[in-house]
Scaffold this active site. Structure first.
Site, PDB file in Angstrom:
ATOM      1  N   THR A   1       6.991  26.601   7.583  1.00  0.00           N
ATOM      2  CA  THR A   1       5.459  25.873   7.232  1.00  0.00           C
ATOM      3  C   THR A   1       4.569  26.714   7.974  1.00  0.00           C
ATOM      4  OG1 THR A   1       6.587  23.777   7.629  1.00  0.00           O
ATOM      5  CG2 THR A   1       4.493  23.851   7.261  1.00  0.00           C
TER       6      THR A   1
ATOM      7  N   HIS B   1       0.745  -1.291   0.136  1.00  0.00           N
ATOM      8  CA  HIS B   1       0.080  -0.072  -0.093  1.00  0.00           C
ATOM      9  C   HIS B   1       0.963   1.497   0.078  1.00  0.00           C
ATOM     10  CE1 HIS B   1      -3.046   3.023   1.152  1.00  0.00           C
ATOM     11  NE2 HIS B   1      -2.261   3.266   2.435  1.00  0.00           N
TER      12      HIS B   1
ATOM     13  N   SER C   1      13.224   6.548 -13.172  1.00  0.00           N
ATOM     14  CA  SER C   1      12.224   7.339 -13.635  1.00  0.00           C
ATOM     15  C   SER C   1      12.111   8.735 -12.968  1.00  0.00           C
ATOM     16  CB  SER C   1      10.748   6.519 -13.470  1.00  0.00           C
ATOM     17  OG  SER C   1       9.888   7.466 -13.390  1.00  0.00           O
ATOM     18  N   SER C   2      12.040   8.696 -11.652  1.00  0.00           N
ATOM     19  CA  SER C   2      12.204   9.848 -10.884  1.00  0.00           C
ATOM     20  C   SER C   2      13.364  10.904 -11.269  1.00  0.00           C
ATOM     21  CB  SER C   2      11.933   9.853  -9.254  1.00  0.00           C
ATOM     22  OG  SER C   2      11.023   9.206  -8.948  1.00  0.00           O
TER      23      SER C   2
ATOM     24  N   GLU D   1      12.075  13.057   0.739  1.00  0.00           N
ATOM     25  CA  GLU D   1      11.213  12.508   0.184  1.00  0.00           C
ATOM     26  C   GLU D   1       9.734  12.881   0.397  1.00  0.00           C
ATOM     27  OE1 GLU D   1      10.636  10.446  -2.690  1.00  0.00           O
ATOM     28  OE2 GLU D   1       8.437   9.894  -2.315  1.00  0.00           O
TER      29      GLU D   1
ATOM     30  N   TYR E   1       8.951  15.838   1.814  1.00  0.00           N
ATOM     31  CA  TYR E   1       8.632  17.104   1.329  1.00  0.00           C
ATOM     32  C   TYR E   1       8.394  17.115  -0.129  1.00  0.00           C
ATOM     33  CZ  TYR E   1       9.700  18.656   5.700  1.00  0.00           C
ATOM     34  OH  TYR E   1       9.650  18.737   7.103  1.00  0.00           O
TER      35      TYR E   1
ATOM     36  N   ASP F   1       7.501  23.087 -25.030  1.00  0.00           N
ATOM     37  CA  ASP F   1       7.430  21.460 -24.418  1.00  0.00           C
ATOM     38  C   ASP F   1       8.237  21.670 -23.430  1.00  0.00           C
ATOM     39  OD1 ASP F   1       7.401  18.551 -24.044  1.00  0.00           O
ATOM     40  OD2 ASP F   1       6.156  19.192 -25.937  1.00  0.00           O
TER      41      ASP F   1
ATOM     42  N   HIS G   1      14.557  12.366  12.946  1.00  0.00           N
ATOM     43  CA  HIS G   1      13.514  12.270  13.845  1.00  0.00           C
ATOM     44  C   HIS G   1      12.554  11.161  13.325  1.00  0.00           C
ATOM     45  CE1 HIS G   1      11.648  15.034  10.748  1.00  0.00           C
ATOM     46  NE2 HIS G   1      10.942  13.932  10.474  1.00  0.00           N
ATOM     47  N   HIS G   2      12.695  10.308  12.409  1.00  0.00           N
ATOM     48  CA  HIS G   2      12.037   9.211  12.323  1.00  0.00           C
ATOM     49  C   HIS G   2      12.709   7.922  13.132  1.00  0.00           C
ATOM     50  CE1 HIS G   2       9.803  10.753   8.451  1.00  0.00           C
ATOM     51  NE2 HIS G   2      11.120  11.480   8.382  1.00  0.00           N
TER      52      HIS G   2
ATOM     53  N   HIS H   1      13.223  11.831   4.318  1.00  0.00           N
ATOM     54  CA  HIS H   1      12.661  12.905   5.021  1.00  0.00           C
ATOM     55  C   HIS H   1      12.470  13.944   3.762  1.00  0.00           C
ATOM     56  CE1 HIS H   1      10.280  15.064   7.690  1.00  0.00           C
ATOM     57  NE2 HIS H   1      10.798  16.040   7.216  1.00  0.00           N
TER      58      HIS H   1
ATOM     59  N   ARG I   1       1.340   0.490  15.247  1.00  0.00           N
ATOM     60  CA  ARG I   1       1.087   0.459  13.913  1.00  0.00           C
ATOM     61  C   ARG I   1       1.531  -0.969  13.347  1.00  0.00           C
ATOM     62  NH1 ARG I   1       5.601   4.196  10.803  1.00  0.00           N
ATOM     63  NH2 ARG I   1       4.314   3.292   9.079  1.00  0.00           N
TER      64      ARG I   1
ATOM     65  N   SER J   1      -1.131  27.314  -3.604  1.00  0.00           N
ATOM     66  CA  SER J   1      -0.929  28.630  -3.743  1.00  0.00           C
ATOM     67  C   SER J   1      -1.407  29.287  -5.130  1.00  0.00           C
ATOM     68  CB  SER J   1       0.492  28.972  -3.829  1.00  0.00           C
ATOM     69  OG  SER J   1       1.271  28.517  -2.598  1.00  0.00           O
TER      70      SER J   1
ATOM     71  N   TRP K   1       7.392  -0.752   3.999  1.00  0.00           N
ATOM     72  CA  TRP K   1       7.997   0.019   2.653  1.00  0.00           C
ATOM     73  C   TRP K   1       9.397   0.608   3.206  1.00  0.00           C
ATOM     74  CZ3 TRP K   1       9.266   5.353   1.341  1.00  0.00           C
ATOM     75  CH2 TRP K   1       9.105   6.203   2.455  1.00  0.00           C
TER      76      TRP K   1
END
Lengths: 291, 292, 539
Positions: free
Chosen positions: C331, C80, C172-173, C258, C260, C109, C305-306, C256, C453, C271, C145
């Site tokens: 933020t 998921h 790809s990214s 990622e 953002y 283009d 922090h993760h 992290h 979790r 915006s 994941w």
């Protein structure tokens, strides 16, 4: 073939791209083959080779198409800038790929190994799990994985290799000068020298690997030292090989007269790549071999 | 609507929002205050930061709703064309920084408290395995495995036909509880034998990962005897959800009695199966001097 | 030779429209076609990942195991996340960028059209490979994941396939990001200076930089996993001098930024939308740009922090706590600026605006719980509980996904030339917004009450909230089928859209007809300051 006159006021946008899907199929065949090989299936190897072949064909086809368009004069300055930016950011992504492995080296060496040896917050780790292990570098860890080994001395072949790559950086720059002065013969000669140095580097490097595996007892399985040593130098070696192949292609293109003193992005891209490979090696030489 | 009515509506909306938030936390479950100094500190920090967020939220969302109600085209609002206000921008940069600094100070103090294991009176080594816990009272020669109790284990099988509600402490009961003395600073040494686990009892106020090949330290001192329950908190494979933790806190005297009983008839039947058993024995000797 | 044929075809007709048939989509180099492909692919993956979420919520509907085995449950949570992150959210934003960035900056283009095609056409192969692992005898990946070793190294035959699929998504990214950066830096129409660019373009410029900086790091991390598993290395094995926690450090150095990567483009979309429907210039345009850049910079120094519970030294915990708290400042600036943009505007509430307003509130709630999670002592309680699950779903579903949906409603008339049904759009909005809160808000309580979790079954005291959450989940899932219907209906027909579409819309994309012609801005437009979205070019 007859072509319409290139229009330099408009950004060239090709209307079809046949090669990307071929590339996707090739890459997929490559990795599905590799994954099957890792899982111990025999056909995986063949699929992987087929995938590599498709990718090679794709690269030649794709670049062939781009070169053709370039030679026909479809690309204006703006297209050239796009290519340059593409290459610069691609090299930046490569830098970050190596950064991951350098990061692993620094983290393991500066933090993990001392902790396992009982320093700082690792006191209990050492006392409870790994008593008797002393933090030294190089190490294959408290379990002595892969058995005793010796390291490759820095001021031996690696030093020679450093000189080779530095020289090759010089020769490729000489080639660039020759190109700018439109001296095709000198350009090809300097490029040939660069290619030769590149392949000679790889020859020595492969010899070093054989020496490490056969005589020094240093393998991928030699704990964290073997892991970082071979992954860093191995990925670097793959990049040198790729760079040398690219230089070879550029050399043949130079012989055919593809580049002008004004317009030679293909040459410059490969030269940048070669310098990048060079700089990574300096990092490797310092952090993997010398220190 | 008249202007006064609008103000009333807005005030009502804001009051409603505040009530809703308060109500949610009054009715809804919240973090337990727990039974240790640290757990109470963590709870207090949690509540402070929660209320800071609620107040900021009410102000910001309140302003937004005022705008949504008043400044709508259907009410004939004409759009102003201002694009910035240095005063406001400085204010909403500086004020949050002040709030954050004010928050960081107590957080730092509590964190230092948690990370200071010095002065412990007892060492317990906790080793996570797929999917059970191994507890070793260092230097006492007492150790055992603690896994999901049989009643839960039977009920948790897919389509077992057993109603989980009929099982006492479903998924939160073990065969052998970790027994510890009250009013004693206990240091835990956490590690794992296979994959990463995480040892967590909410009432004690923290969780700490149990990592193979490394030892983490944590401590607790519980004043109130009782039974406290928790679970493995780091995904560790298929039965990650089925390796609970139950801590039974006994008054000191009772604990000592329990410990003597454990040393008596019970064979040390479980350590032999694990790779680092030899190391633990060696470590026991090394650590005996530090245990009172 | 096909290449010369292609070249010739181009010069036969420099202004021709799209080719016919399926091959149009396979060979296309047109940014609008590729944008459409990305968006449709993302929608498909959103449904696939959503279906997995439905399985998860169905199993968690009541205590006890009724539907799936724990091993399969873990495969569902793992897949998921992978499908939603790499298959839905990221491609959707790349799709929006493909469609809108060239039109917003007046470019003909994307800068590298062939590579653009490849960036997309790797993805379907990568995902077929990834999803196929579910049908392998050993099952798909079940270690989360985040692929933490040693657990992820226990994965069966599917392991190598998963790693290679991630490599392909990364390729790809990276190619997509390089293309977007080159487009923004090199393809702007004369006069479109950096500080005149729409915010969506700005946020994507910064996002693309983040992508190029961190996707290779992920590639490195998973490569180390692969060699640890198959080639005897010991990066993550303490016995060999490595450390399982080292993987977490490398992974979250990617992870992290990622986060953002998945939210900055949504900031950009919001915006664009708020000024349009407030009929008022964006408040604090340059502050928005600097805030975005600050968030991106900070994202590189907060990763640990993760992993506050792994037993880092105190100094490390303090550093990462402070750095994380600082993120609240830029933020906050963004949120305050959005509210100030609405203030004294002349607002209307079409569906894109409704989603944007919900975004501001609900994303901010996710931001609040993020700030709570930054407080390390409290995090020792929150970590790896449903509180975290609630937090990141608020920022990713009501943040990233709501941003995407808002953008789709906002630009759909430009893409299709038809107005969507406003009535159905509003139903979709209210249905989604109510159900998503029923789905995720109770999960805060579950986490605080002690539910970890990634568990397939839970103690009975968690039953009520799980049931509520599951009901919200089913309702939210169902609501998205309505979105599919609305998009399909709008694509097929409906009221004709004008070029400007929205009364308050400003920016180059609204100067071209709806639907946007196959080729736009082949000759660069003249930039008119009064028509820019923010109208604040002087500052």
């Amino acid at each position: 073939m007859a072509h319409a006159k290139p229009d330099h006021n408009h950004y060239y946008v090709p209307h079809h791209a046949h090669w990307p899907i071929v590339g996707s199929i090739g890459v997929t065949a490559l990795v599905v083959g590799a994954a099957n090989m890792m899982n111990g299936s025999d056909f995986g190897v063949y699929l992987m080779y087929a995938g590599i072949a498709i990718v090679v064909v794709m690269l030649f086809g794709w670049f062939g198409e781009v070169i053709h368009e370039s030679v026909q004069g479809f690309y204006n300055r703006q297209v050239d800038t796009s290519f340059r930016m593409g290459m610069i950011w691609f090299i930046f992504s490569e830098v970050m790929f190596f950064a991951a492995f350098f990061g692993a080296l620094f983290y393991a060496r500066a933090l993990v190994v001392p902790w396992l040896g009982g320093e700082g917050s690792g006191a209990m780790t050492n006392a409870v799990l790994w008593q008797g292990f002393e933090a030294v570098w190089p190490t294959n860890g408290p379990a002595n994985l892969g058995g005793e080994f010796q390291t490759v001395p820095a001021f031996d072949v690696p030093l020679v290799n450093t000189l080779i790559l530095l020289t090759s950086g010089l020769t490729v720059t000489m080639a660039h000068w020759a190109l700018k002065k439109a001296q095709r013969k000198a350009l090809v000669l300097w490029l040939a020298a660069t290619v030769a140095l590149g392949f000679y580097f790889m020859y020595l490097q492969i010899g070093e690997y054989a020496h490490a595996y056969n005589e020094l007892g240093l393998t991928l399985g030699s704990g964290i030292y073997g892991s970082t040593f071979f992954m860093l130098t191995g990925f670097h070696g793959m990049h040198v090989t790729l760079g040398a192949i690219m230089l070879t292609v550029i050399m043949f293109r130079s012989m055919k007269g593809h580049f002008s003193d004004e317009n030679h992005f293909g040459f410059e891209a490969v030269a940048w790549y070669w310098h990048f490979v060079d700089v990574v090696w300096l990092g490797l030489f310092l952090f993997v071999y010398v220190l | 609507m008249k202007k006064q009515n609008i103000v009333v509506v807005i005030l009502a909306v804001l009051a409603g929002l505040l009530l809703a938030v308060w109500g949610m936390f009054a009715v809804g479950d919240n973090m337990p205050r727990g039974v240790t100094e640290f757990s109470r500190e963590a709870y207090d920090l949690h509540m402070i930061i929660l209320w800071i967020c609620v107040v900021i939220g009410v102000l910001v969302f309140g302003a937004m709703f005022v705008s949504i109600i008043l400044h709508r085209k259907s009410r004939g609002a004409e759009a102003a064309q201002f694009t910035h206000s240095t005063k406001a921008e400085v204010a909403w940069t500086v004020i949050p920084i002040i709030i954050l600094v004010a928050m960081a100070i107590p957080a730092t103090r509590v964190l230092i408290l948690m990370e200071t294991t010095a002065g412990y009176e007892m060492d317990i080594k906790i080793t996570g395995y797929q999917w059970k816990w191994h507890y070793e009272y260092m230097g006492e020669g007492v150790s055992f495995i603690s896994s999901l109790d049989s009643a839960s284990n039977a009920a948790r099988i897919k389509n077992s036909g057993i109603d989980p509600a009929s099982v006492d402490n479903y998924l939160l009961e073990v065969d052998n509880r970790l027994v510890i003395p009250a009013d004693t600073k206990i240091r835990f040494l956490l590690t794992a034998g296979d994959v990463i686990h995480s040892w967590w009892v909410p009432e004690l106020g923290w969780k700490r990962d149990a990592i193979p090949g490394l030892v983490n330290e944590a401590w607790t001192e519980v004043s109130e005897p009782g039974v406290y329950r928790g679970q493995c908190a780091e995904l560790c494979g298929k039965d990650h959800g089925f390796m609970p933790i139950v801590v039974e806190v006994l008054p000191k005297a009772e604990f000592n009695q329990w410990l003597v009983e454990q040393k008596g008839p019970q064979d040390d039947l479980d350590t032999s199966g694990y790779a680092e058993a030899g190391d633990s024995a060696a470590a026991d000797t090394a650590l005996t001097s530090t245990v009172n | 030779m096909s290449n010369t044929a292609a070249v010739q075809e181009h010069h036969d007709d420099a202004h021709h429209g799209p080719a016919k048939g399926l091959m149009r989509w396979v060979f296309t180099t047109n940014h609008k076609d590729i944008g459409t492909l990305y968006l449709l692919f993302a929608l498909l993956m959103f449904l696939v990942g959503g279906f997995m979420a439905m399985i998860i919520r169905a199993e968690l509907f009541q205590p006890g195991l009724q539907l799936v085995d724990p091993e399969f449950f873990n495969q569902m949570t793992t897949m998921h996340a992978l499908v939603m992150i790499f298959g839905a959210v990221m491609p959707a934003f790349v799709g929006l960028a493909n469609w809108m960035v060239p039109m917003m900056i007046g470019a003909p283009d994307m800068a590298l059209p062939r590579m653009n095609n490849w960036s997309f056409w790797i993805l379907p192969f990568a995902f077929v490979m990834l999803l196929s692992t579910l049908f392998m005898p050993s099952g798909g990946p079940a270690g989360g994941w985040t692929l933490y070793p040693p657990l992820s190294l226990q994965t069966g035959n599917s392991f190598a396939f998963v790693i290679f699929a991630i490599h392909m998504m990364g390729i790809s990214s990276i190619m997509g990001a390089i293309n977007i950066i080159a487009t923004i830096l090199n393809m702007r129409a004369p006069g479109m200076t950096l500080l005149r660019m729409p915010l969506f373009v700005w946020t994507w410029l910064i996002t693309a930089f983040l992508l190029i900086a961190v996707m290779p790091v992920l590639a490195g991390a998973v490569t180390m996993l692969l060699t640890d598993r198959f080639f005897d290395t010991s990066f993550f094995n303490a016995a060999g001098g490595g450390d399982p926690v080292m993987f977490q450090h490398i992974f979250w150095f990617f992870g992290h930024p990622e986060v953002y990567i998945m939210i900055l483009p949504a900031f950009g979309v919001i915006s664009e939308i708020i000024p349009t429907f407030a009929r008022k210039p964006l408040f604090g345009y340059s502050a928005m740009v600097y805030a975005t850049a600050s968030i991106a910079f900070l994202s590189f120094i907060v990763w640990a922090h993760h992993m506050f519970t792994v037993g880092m030294p105190l100094g490390g915990e303090l550093f990462f706590m402070y750095a994380t708290m600082v993120i609240a400042v830029p933020t906050g600036v963004k949120v305050f600026n959005w509210v100030s943009t609405m203030w004294r505007g002349s607002m209307t509430f079409e569906t894109p605006m409704l989603f944007a307003l919900a975004f501001v509130i609900l994303f901010t709630i996710g931001g609040f719980s993020g700030l709570m999670l930054a407080i390390v002592p409290a995090d020792f309680q929150y970590h790896d509980t449903y509180f975290v699950v609630a937090h990141f779903h608020y920022v990713l579903v009501t943040g990233a996904i709501f941003g995407i949906i808002a953008g789709v409603y906002y630009w759909l008339p430009k893409w299709t030339g038809h107005m969507y049904s406003e009535r159905l759009g509003k139903i979709h909005f209210w249905w989604s917004t109510i159900s998503v809160n029923v789905l995720f808000f109770p999960q805060h309580y579950l986490g605080l009450a002690g539910m970890p979790r990634r568990i397939p079954d839970y103690a009975v005291q968690f039953a009520d909230y799980n049931m509520i959450s599951s009901i919200g989940g089913f309702a939210f899932g169902l609501a998205q089928l309505l979105l599919v219907y609305i998009v399909w209906q709008t694509a097929r027909g409906g009221q004709k859209a004008t070029a400007q579409v929205w009364e308050g819309a400003k920016g180059l994309e609204w100067t071209v007809p709806s639907p946007a012609p196959y080729h736009t801005f082949e000759d660069p437009p003249v930039i008119d300051d009064s028509k820019l979205a923010h109208g604040d070019v002087a500052h």
